[in-house]
Scaffold this motif. Structure first.
Motif, PDB file in Angstrom:
ATOM      1  N   ASP A 142       0.833  -1.200   0.000  1.00  0.00           N
ATOM      2  CA  ASP A 142       0.000   0.000   0.000  1.00  0.00           C
ATOM      3  C   ASP A 142       0.869   1.253   0.000  1.00  0.00           C
ATOM      4  OD1 ASP A 142      -2.277  -1.552   0.032  1.00  0.00           O
ATOM      5  OD2 ASP A 142      -2.618  -1.362   2.193  1.00  0.00           O
ATOM      6  N   ALA A 143       1.980   1.214   0.736  1.00  0.00           N
ATOM      7  CA  ALA A 143       2.881   2.367   0.772  1.00  0.00           C
ATOM      8  C   ALA A 143       3.514   2.599  -0.600  1.00  0.00           C
ATOM      9  CB  ALA A 143       3.965   2.161   1.832  1.00  0.00           C
ATOM     10  N   ASP A 144       3.871   1.510  -1.265  1.00  0.00           N
ATOM     11  CA  ASP A 144       4.421   1.639  -2.615  1.00  0.00           C
ATOM     12  C   ASP A 144       3.389   2.253  -3.559  1.00  0.00           C
ATOM     13  OD1 ASP A 144       6.816   0.385  -1.842  1.00  0.00           O
ATOM     14  OD2 ASP A 144       6.012  -1.605  -2.318  1.00  0.00           O
ATOM     15  N   ALA A 145       2.149   1.813  -3.444  1.00  0.00           N
ATOM     16  CA  ALA A 145       1.089   2.330  -4.308  1.00  0.00           C
ATOM     17  C   ALA A 145       0.882   3.825  -4.077  1.00  0.00           C
ATOM     18  CB  ALA A 145      -0.212   1.567  -4.063  1.00  0.00           C
ATOM     19  N   ARG A 146       0.951   4.258  -2.808  1.00  0.00           N
ATOM     20  CA  ARG A 146       0.810   5.695  -2.522  1.00  0.00           C
ATOM     21  C   ARG A 146       1.969   6.486  -3.134  1.00  0.00           C
ATOM     22  NH1 ARG A 146      -0.974   3.593   2.503  1.00  0.00           N
ATOM     23  NH2 ARG A 146       1.093   3.873   3.424  1.00  0.00           N
ATOM     24  N   ASP A 147       3.176   5.940  -3.035  1.00  0.00           N
ATOM     25  CA  ASP A 147       4.323   6.621  -3.641  1.00  0.00           C
ATOM     26  C   ASP A 147       4.193   6.680  -5.160  1.00  0.00           C
ATOM     27  OD1 ASP A 147       5.622   7.275  -1.288  1.00  0.00           O
ATOM     28  OD2 ASP A 147       6.914   5.499  -1.281  1.00  0.00           O
ATOM     29  N   ALA A 148       3.678   5.611  -5.745  1.00  0.00           N
ATOM     30  CA  ALA A 148       3.481   5.607  -7.198  1.00  0.00           C
ATOM     31  C   ALA A 148       2.423   6.632  -7.599  1.00  0.00           C
ATOM     32  CB  ALA A 148       3.084   4.209  -7.674  1.00  0.00           C
ATOM     33  N   ASP A 149       1.362   6.750  -6.797  1.00  0.00           N
ATOM     34  CA  ASP A 149       0.332   7.749  -7.081  1.00  0.00           C
ATOM     35  C   ASP A 149       0.936   9.156  -7.076  1.00  0.00           C
ATOM     36  OD1 ASP A 149      -1.571   5.750  -7.196  1.00  0.00           O
ATOM     37  OD2 ASP A 149      -2.376   6.136  -5.195  1.00  0.00           O
ATOM     38  N   ARG A 150       1.754   9.425  -6.067  1.00  0.00           N
ATOM     39  CA  ARG A 150       2.376  10.750  -5.974  1.00  0.00           C
ATOM     40  C   ARG A 150       3.329  10.972  -7.144  1.00  0.00           C
ATOM     41  NH1 ARG A 150       2.301  15.888  -5.532  1.00  0.00           N
ATOM     42  NH2 ARG A 150       4.072  16.848  -4.463  1.00  0.00           N
ATOM     43  N   ALA A 151       4.112   9.951  -7.491  1.00  0.00           N
ATOM     44  CA  ALA A 151       5.051  10.078  -8.610  1.00  0.00           C
ATOM     45  C   ALA A 151       4.307  10.323  -9.920  1.00  0.00           C
ATOM     46  CB  ALA A 151       5.922   8.822  -8.712  1.00  0.00           C
ATOM     47  N   ALA A 152       3.160   9.675 -10.089  1.00  0.00           N
ATOM     48  CA  ALA A 152       2.381   9.868 -11.319  1.00  0.00           C
ATOM     49  C   ALA A 152       1.908  11.315 -11.433  1.00  0.00           C
ATOM     50  CB  ALA A 152       1.188   8.912 -11.335  1.00  0.00           C
ATOM     51  N   GLU A 153       1.512  11.912 -10.324  1.00  0.00           N
ATOM     52  CA  GLU A 153       1.104  13.320 -10.336  1.00  0.00           C
ATOM     53  C   GLU A 153       2.269  14.208 -10.762  1.00  0.00           C
ATOM     54  OE1 GLU A 153      -0.193  14.188  -6.412  1.00  0.00           O
ATOM     55  OE2 GLU A 153      -2.076  13.085  -6.569  1.00  0.00           O
ATOM     56  N   ILE A 154       3.453  13.917 -10.233  1.00  0.00           N
ATOM     57  CA  ILE A 154       4.639  14.727 -10.537  1.00  0.00           C
ATOM     58  C   ILE A 154       5.033  14.579 -12.000  1.00  0.00           C
ATOM     59  CG2 ILE A 154       7.116  14.966 -10.054  1.00  0.00           C
ATOM     60  CD1 ILE A 154       6.396  14.087  -7.138  1.00  0.00           C
TER      61      ILE A 154
END
Length: 272
Positions: A142-154
Motif C-alpha cells: 500500500d505504501a508503494d502504491a501511494r508513492d506511485a500515485d504521488r510520482a504519477a502526479e509529478i
C-alpha cells in the motif's frame, strides 16, 4: 506488403523490432552520428540537413510505413549542407524545436506523413513490448502504491511543460525528477543521496515511476525500461519500478522479470 523502414537510434530497440519483423522486408536507416549497432545489417544513413533527399530515397525503396526506434540526441546542424528543398523546412523545424522535444517530434512525424508514409509506434510492430496493466514481478505494498500515485502526479506535471517522463518518490517525498541528463543520471543521484532524504530509514523504500507526457504522440519517444534500469533502481535502494500501463516499452521482458525477482524489486504496469 511494402517494406517497413526502421529509423534506428542507439540501444536495443531497433534490433528487437527487426527480430519482430523477421521474414518481412525491412529498410534500416540511421541518423549520421547515431549508429544503430546492428551487426551484419547495412543502413541507409541520412542527415537532417538533407532530409528531403532521404525521404525521396525511402519512396524509391517502396517503403510504406516508418517506425522510429532508439535514442538520438539533437544533432548539430550545418547550414551549408542544406539542400534547397530541405532548407524550406528549416523555419518549421526550428520553430518546433524551440517549443520543446515533443513539438519537434510531432513536426518530424508530420513531415514523414506529408510524404505519404504511415508512421507507426514500436508497440504496433511488437505489442509484447508494451505491457498492459498488472504486476509482472514482486509485490506492491500500500505504501508503494501511494508513492506511485504521488510520482504519477509529478510526472504528469513535468510532462505538461515538456521536461521529463520520470520521477522517484519515497514516503511521499520526491527524491528526484528526470530532466535532460536522463533516467540513469536521476537514479544515480538517488543512489548517492536518497538515504539521507528519506525521513524514516525503516519506511517505504521508494518507487521509480515512468509515463508518457500528457498528450504525447505515442508513436515516437515512448518511455523505455530495460534491465540496466532495474539494476540502477536497486542501487538506489528502491522497492520497484512502476509505469503507466500500455505507456512504456519493456526492453527484454523475460530478462527484466527474472532480474527483478533476483534483485527483490517489483515491476508494475499501473493503471492510469
Amino acid at each position: 506488403m511494402s517494406p517497413t523502414a526502421i529509423i534506428a537510434g542507439e540501444g536495443v530497440l531497433p534490433g528487437l523490432l527487426c527480430a519482430s519483423l523477421a521474414g518481412q522486408d525491412i529498410v534500416l536507416a540511421e541518423l549520421e552520428g547515431f549508429p544503430a549497432s546492428l551487426p551484419g545489417k547495412s543502413a541507409e544513413r541520412f542527415r537532417i540537413e538533407r532530409l528531403v533527399p532521404f525521404l525521396d530515397r525511402l519512396r524509391e525503396l517502396g517503403v510504406g510505413r516508418i517506425c522510429f526506434a532508439g535514442a538520438v540526441r539533437r544533432p548539430r546542424l550545418e547550414p551549408e549542407m542544406f539542400d534547397p528543398r530541405t532548407a524550406q523546412l528549416v523555419p518549421r523545424l526550428l520553430a518546433a524545436m524551440r517549443s520543446g522535444d515533443d513539438a519537434a517530434l510531432r513536426a518530424v512525424i508530420g513531415i514523414f506523413e506529408e510524404w505519404g508514409f504511415e508512421v507507426v509506434g514500436a508497440g504496433d510492430i511488437a505489442p509484447d513490448l508494451v505491457p498492459g496493466a498488472g504486476v509482472l514481478a514482486g509485490t506492491v505494498t500500500d505504501a508503494d502504491a501511494r508513492d506511485a500515485d504521488r510520482a504519477a502526479e509529478i510526472v504528469a506535471a513535468l510532462g505538461a511543460v515538456d521536461v521529463g517522463q520520470g520521477a522517484v518518490v519515497a514516503q511521499g517525498l520526491c527524491l528526484a525528477v528526470e530532466a535532460l541528463p536522463g533516467t540513469d543520471a536521476m537514479l544515480d543521484f538517488v543512489a548517492q543521496t536518497g538515504a539521507a532524504l528519506r525521513p524514516d530509514p525503516k519506511g517505504a523504500r521508494g518507487v521509480f515511476y515512468k509515463a508518457p507526457k500528457p498528450g504525447q504522440d505515442r508513436r515516437i519517444d515512448l518511455p523505455a525500461l530495460g534491465p540496466e534500469t532495474l539494476r540502477r533502481a536497486a542501487k538506489a535502494g528502491l522497492a520497484g519500478i512502476a509505469w503507466e500501463a500500455s505507456g512504456a516499452l519493456l526492453l527484454g521482458r523475460e530478462e527484466m522479470v527474472a532480474e527483478a525477482e533476483r534483485l527483490g524489486l517489483f515491476l508494475w504496469a499501473r493503471e492510469p
